[in-house]
Structure formats: C-alpha cells, structure tokens
Design a protein around this motif. Sequence first.
Motif, PDB file in Angstrom:
ATOM      1  N   ALA A  74     -33.049  24.532  -8.513  1.00  0.00           N
ATOM      2  CA  ALA A  74     -31.951  23.930  -8.558  1.00  0.00           C
ATOM      3  C   ALA A  74     -30.607  24.656  -8.662  1.00  0.00           C
ATOM      4  CB  ALA A  74     -32.005  23.076  -9.780  1.00  0.00           C
ATOM      5  N   THR A  75     -30.645  25.830  -9.208  1.00  0.00           N
ATOM      6  CA  THR A  75     -29.507  26.659  -9.529  1.00  0.00           C
ATOM      7  C   THR A  75     -29.145  27.754  -8.706  1.00  0.00           C
ATOM      8  OG1 THR A  75     -30.515  27.889 -11.181  1.00  0.00           O
ATOM      9  CG2 THR A  75     -29.365  25.919 -11.816  1.00  0.00           C
ATOM     10  N   GLY A  76     -30.166  28.039  -7.768  1.00  0.00           N
ATOM     11  CA  GLY A  76     -29.903  29.422  -6.897  1.00  0.00           C
ATOM     12  C   GLY A  76     -29.990  30.524  -7.533  1.00  0.00           C
ATOM     13  N   LYS A  77     -31.264  30.414  -8.517  1.00  0.00           N
ATOM     14  CA  LYS A  77     -31.354  31.806  -9.402  1.00  0.00           C
ATOM     15  C   LYS A  77     -31.948  32.912  -8.365  1.00  0.00           C
ATOM     16  CE  LYS A  77     -35.570  30.003 -11.506  1.00  0.00           C
ATOM     17  NZ  LYS A  77     -36.043  29.553 -12.916  1.00  0.00           N
ATOM     18  N   GLN A  78     -32.832  32.318  -7.351  1.00  0.00           N
ATOM     19  CA  GLN A  78     -33.639  33.336  -6.592  1.00  0.00           C
ATOM     20  C   GLN A  78     -33.797  32.499  -5.127  1.00  0.00           C
ATOM     21  OE1 GLN A  78     -37.120  35.543  -8.111  1.00  0.00           O
ATOM     22  NE2 GLN A  78     -38.021  34.302  -6.454  1.00  0.00           N
ATOM     23  N   TYR A  79     -33.595  33.172  -3.836  1.00  0.00           N
ATOM     24  CA  TYR A  79     -33.793  32.516  -2.575  1.00  0.00           C
ATOM     25  C   TYR A  79     -33.624  33.507  -1.583  1.00  0.00           C
ATOM     26  CZ  TYR A  79     -28.585  32.296  -3.058  1.00  0.00           C
ATOM     27  OH  TYR A  79     -27.317  32.785  -3.085  1.00  0.00           O
ATOM     28  N   VAL A  80     -34.155  33.280  -0.523  1.00  0.00           N
ATOM     29  CA  VAL A  80     -34.129  34.172   0.830  1.00  0.00           C
ATOM     30  C   VAL A  80     -32.899  33.655   1.511  1.00  0.00           C
ATOM     31  CG1 VAL A  80     -35.407  34.583   3.037  1.00  0.00           C
ATOM     32  CG2 VAL A  80     -36.710  34.378   0.892  1.00  0.00           C
ATOM     33  N   ASN A  81     -32.019  34.617   1.976  1.00  0.00           N
ATOM     34  CA  ASN A  81     -31.124  34.315   2.869  1.00  0.00           C
ATOM     35  C   ASN A  81     -30.620  35.307   3.696  1.00  0.00           C
ATOM     36  OD1 ASN A  81     -29.023  32.573   3.779  1.00  0.00           O
ATOM     37  ND2 ASN A  81     -27.599  33.134   2.102  1.00  0.00           N
ATOM     38  N   GLY A  82     -30.667  35.326   4.756  1.00  0.00           N
ATOM     39  CA  GLY A  82     -30.123  36.356   5.834  1.00  0.00           C
ATOM     40  C   GLY A  82     -31.033  37.708   6.129  1.00  0.00           C
ATOM     41  N   TYR A  83     -30.472  38.585   6.775  1.00  0.00           N
ATOM     42  CA  TYR A  83     -31.279  39.665   6.975  1.00  0.00           C
ATOM     43  C   TYR A  83     -30.326  41.049   6.709  1.00  0.00           C
ATOM     44  CZ  TYR A  83     -34.510  36.372   9.079  1.00  0.00           C
ATOM     45  OH  TYR A  83     -35.105  35.339   9.247  1.00  0.00           O
ATOM     46  N   ASP A  84     -31.159  42.044   6.464  1.00  0.00           N
ATOM     47  CA  ASP A  84     -30.447  43.350   6.432  1.00  0.00           C
ATOM     48  C   ASP A  84     -30.316  44.005   8.058  1.00  0.00           C
ATOM     49  OD1 ASP A  84     -32.695  44.518   7.214  1.00  0.00           O
ATOM     50  OD2 ASP A  84     -33.114  45.284   5.243  1.00  0.00           O
TER      51      ASP A  84
ATOM     52  N   ASP B 180     -23.824  53.232  -0.946  1.00  0.00           N
ATOM     53  CA  ASP B 180     -22.918  52.049  -0.231  1.00  0.00           C
ATOM     54  C   ASP B 180     -23.962  51.051   0.226  1.00  0.00           C
ATOM     55  OD1 ASP B 180     -21.222  50.602   1.364  1.00  0.00           O
ATOM     56  OD2 ASP B 180     -20.291  52.336   2.109  1.00  0.00           O
ATOM     57  N   ILE B 181     -23.848  49.816  -0.180  1.00  0.00           N
ATOM     58  CA  ILE B 181     -24.828  48.684   0.274  1.00  0.00           C
ATOM     59  C   ILE B 181     -24.607  48.248   1.721  1.00  0.00           C
ATOM     60  CG2 ILE B 181     -23.571  46.764  -0.356  1.00  0.00           C
ATOM     61  CD1 ILE B 181     -26.056  45.542  -1.183  1.00  0.00           C
ATOM     62  N   PHE B 182     -23.315  48.579   2.397  1.00  0.00           N
ATOM     63  CA  PHE B 182     -22.912  48.156   3.645  1.00  0.00           C
ATOM     64  C   PHE B 182     -23.708  48.969   4.678  1.00  0.00           C
ATOM     65  CE2 PHE B 182     -18.954  46.414   1.800  1.00  0.00           C
ATOM     66  CZ  PHE B 182     -19.286  45.088   1.391  1.00  0.00           C
ATOM     67  N   ASP B 183     -23.995  50.169   4.116  1.00  0.00           N
ATOM     68  CA  ASP B 183     -24.969  50.952   5.094  1.00  0.00           C
ATOM     69  C   ASP B 183     -26.105  50.507   5.437  1.00  0.00           C
ATOM     70  OD1 ASP B 183     -23.184  53.147   5.202  1.00  0.00           O
ATOM     71  OD2 ASP B 183     -24.150  54.219   3.578  1.00  0.00           O
ATOM     72  N   HIS B 184     -26.575  49.308   4.678  1.00  0.00           N
ATOM     73  CA  HIS B 184     -27.833  48.745   4.843  1.00  0.00           C
ATOM     74  C   HIS B 184     -28.077  47.223   5.131  1.00  0.00           C
ATOM     75  CE1 HIS B 184     -29.906  52.281   2.694  1.00  0.00           C
ATOM     76  NE2 HIS B 184     -28.505  52.274   2.165  1.00  0.00           N
ATOM     77  N   ILE B 185     -26.779  46.530   4.625  1.00  0.00           N
ATOM     78  CA  ILE B 185     -26.506  45.207   5.156  1.00  0.00           C
ATOM     79  C   ILE B 185     -24.896  45.039   5.513  1.00  0.00           C
ATOM     80  CG2 ILE B 185     -26.667  42.861   4.046  1.00  0.00           C
ATOM     81  CD1 ILE B 185     -28.492  43.619   2.089  1.00  0.00           C
ATOM     82  N   ALA B 186     -24.946  44.463   6.688  1.00  0.00           N
ATOM     83  CA  ALA B 186     -23.582  44.436   7.145  1.00  0.00           C
ATOM     84  C   ALA B 186     -22.732  43.268   6.336  1.00  0.00           C
ATOM     85  CB  ALA B 186     -23.593  43.646   8.513  1.00  0.00           C
ATOM     86  N   PRO B 187     -21.346  43.808   5.817  1.00  0.00           N
ATOM     87  CA  PRO B 187     -20.597  43.031   5.217  1.00  0.00           C
ATOM     88  C   PRO B 187     -20.543  41.495   5.253  1.00  0.00           C
ATOM     89  CG  PRO B 187     -19.425  45.034   5.929  1.00  0.00           C
ATOM     90  CD  PRO B 187     -20.760  44.892   6.627  1.00  0.00           C
ATOM     91  N   GLU B 188     -20.624  41.120   6.655  1.00  0.00           N
ATOM     92  CA  GLU B 188     -20.673  39.558   6.897  1.00  0.00           C
ATOM     93  C   GLU B 188     -21.848  39.031   6.718  1.00  0.00           C
ATOM     94  OE1 GLU B 188     -21.271  41.880  10.917  1.00  0.00           O
ATOM     95  OE2 GLU B 188     -19.943  42.332   9.088  1.00  0.00           O
ATOM     96  N   CYS B 189     -22.855  39.803   6.258  1.00  0.00           N
ATOM     97  CA  CYS B 189     -24.236  39.381   6.242  1.00  0.00           C
ATOM     98  C   CYS B 189     -24.591  39.484   4.565  1.00  0.00           C
ATOM     99  CB  CYS B 189     -25.283  39.918   7.033  1.00  0.00           C
ATOM    100  SG  CYS B 189     -25.167  39.828   8.651  1.00  0.00           S
ATOM    101  N   LEU B 190     -23.754  40.006   3.720  1.00  0.00           N
ATOM    102  CA  LEU B 190     -24.015  40.110   2.344  1.00  0.00           C
ATOM    103  C   LEU B 190     -23.171  38.859   1.692  1.00  0.00           C
ATOM    104  CD1 LEU B 190     -25.415  41.922   0.098  1.00  0.00           C
ATOM    105  CD2 LEU B 190     -23.095  43.021  -0.007  1.00  0.00           C
TER     106      LEU B 190
END
Length: 319
Positions: free
Chosen positions: A137-147, A282-292
């Motif tokens: 209900a609150t979005g505490k954990q879920y799948v969304n997008g790709y690295d 740097d998380i953007f090395d692993h996940i694109a900014p527009e995908c995070l």
Amino acid sequence: MVGFFSGLFGTSTAAAVDPEKAIVNDSVIYDTVPCLAPPPDIHVDATPGATPEEQVIVDAIASQRDELLADLPEEPADATVCFDADKWLNAQNILIYVRANKGDRNKAVKGLRNTLEWRRTYRPHAITPESMQAEAATGKQYVNGYDKGGRPVIYMYPHRQNTKEAKENLKWVVYTMEQAIRSMPAGATKITIVIDVSKYTMSHAVPLSTAREFLHILESHYPERLHKAFVVSPPIYFVMFYHIVAPFIDPVTKAKIAFVDPTGEKVKKNSGTGKSDGPWVDIFDHIAPECLECDAGGKWNFRYKQEDYWPELEKSYSS
C-alpha cells in the motif's frame, strides 16, 4: 550481515505511512506508471555462461535429475497454480547453485534439493498480487526500472513500513524477488537493490529472528541473484556499524554493498586519497540519472501510487 540488513523491513510496530505526504514539491508532475518490462533497446550485461570446469559439474548434477526430483512434498490437492519442478531444474539454475557453492558439487546438489522442497512448501509461485495489496500500500518496496546492465531494480524505503505481521513482510520480500525475476530480460540473472535509509532510525529495526529468516531465504533460495545493493544516504551510525561487521562479511558479498551520497561529496572526498570511510560510489555509474527515482537521488520524477502501479503488476504477473 543479519544486523546490517535488519533495517530493510521497518519496525513491526510502525504506523502506516502515507506516500503522498513524502512528496514536498507538489508543483512537480510525477510519473506514476512503473517500468516492469524491459524496453526493446535495453542493453544487457549478460551473465557469463559456464566455464568448461563448471559445465562438467552442471552436467554431473543434471545426471542426478531423477534423484533431485524424487519424493518432493506435495502441493495442496486444490491448488490452482502448481510449481513445475522439472522446468525449474534447468541448466541455468543448476549453474547458479554451482557458482553459489564455489564449484562444490555436493553442496550445490544439497542447495538445489532444499530449494525445490522450499518452493513446494512455501509456494512463492502461488503468491498473488491480490494477496499482497496491504503490504504494498505505501510503496515500502517494489520493482521499478533497470540499471545500466539491464538488471531489474528493487527499491526499498524502510521508513514507509505500514504492517506489523513479520510473516506477511517476508512474503512480500519473496513476491518482490519473484517479480524482479519475471522482469528480467533475456541474458540477465541478477538484480540491483536501492535502499533509501535517509530517514532510517533504530526504531525501524526488526526483530533479529525476522532478519535471520529474511537472509536465510535470500541466501538459500535466491543465491547469486544480487548484483549490487546501493545504500542511499546512510546515517553516520549506520556507516560505523558497517565497519564493525565488515570484517565478518564474505568478501564476495561485501563487494556488492555500496554507499551512496546523492550530493556526490563523499565520492569526491575519497577520490584519489587512497582512504575511505566506506564503500562510497557514484550511483550514476550504475543507474542512469533519468532511470533512478528522485527519492533515491535520481532525476526520474516517479511517485509510487498503488492504484497506478497495481494494473502493471497484475499484467506482469499474468503474462
């Protein structure tokens, strides 16, 4: 490891959190439709195939197929969805267990058998979206997008905890893992986890028994599935605790844990100094900014709304 990840569920006595209240700037137009299927042009860092040495072990285990499938626990007679053990026991899953057990054939066989029995008794395949609506209900954990490697991303927001039942919390973890696997493009076998602990407090810690069960399920029945776990904005005491337990963490697992400072200051501070107060990246090395997601420091203005997320989840579950 148990203590380090014990904050991922949230406290069993936490009050329900309204995700709407987590959004401060209401002038932003938020995307509420999740990405649960790989886009056609997705780049995939495919998991390497078996080496010649691994293939020998995989073939040897495959020759024990009848033994591994014999006398498995029966599912309920009225079950509408049944676990296809024969289909699950494929070369890819055998290879995963061979690698998880560092090439030890006997341990791999034991692990495969344990998981086959667990899947027949716990029945993750029979957990439906409908049965998990309260947990989600609150979005505490879920799948969304790709690295950047085409791996599904699981977001965890412990401060959004909304339920008290440990059994249901664990079931939601299992469902989320199954959903991530369903979302994998061809060639991918691992997932990426992004954990926002910016609002983490000790009140979010779960009972040790629950944390142990959580880790047991992941390590025993989803081995070799974690690519990287990014811990976003960890408080100082969180980092200090990591340094206490780090010497006891398996080196392979430790290499998968990374801290993220959305400001980038930590990475900049440690760059070129040869010293570091943590595994900052740097998380953007692993996940694109527009995908995070923006709540995790990215540029994707995504807001979790169950009424919009759920139709996509149900579509993915039934496909």
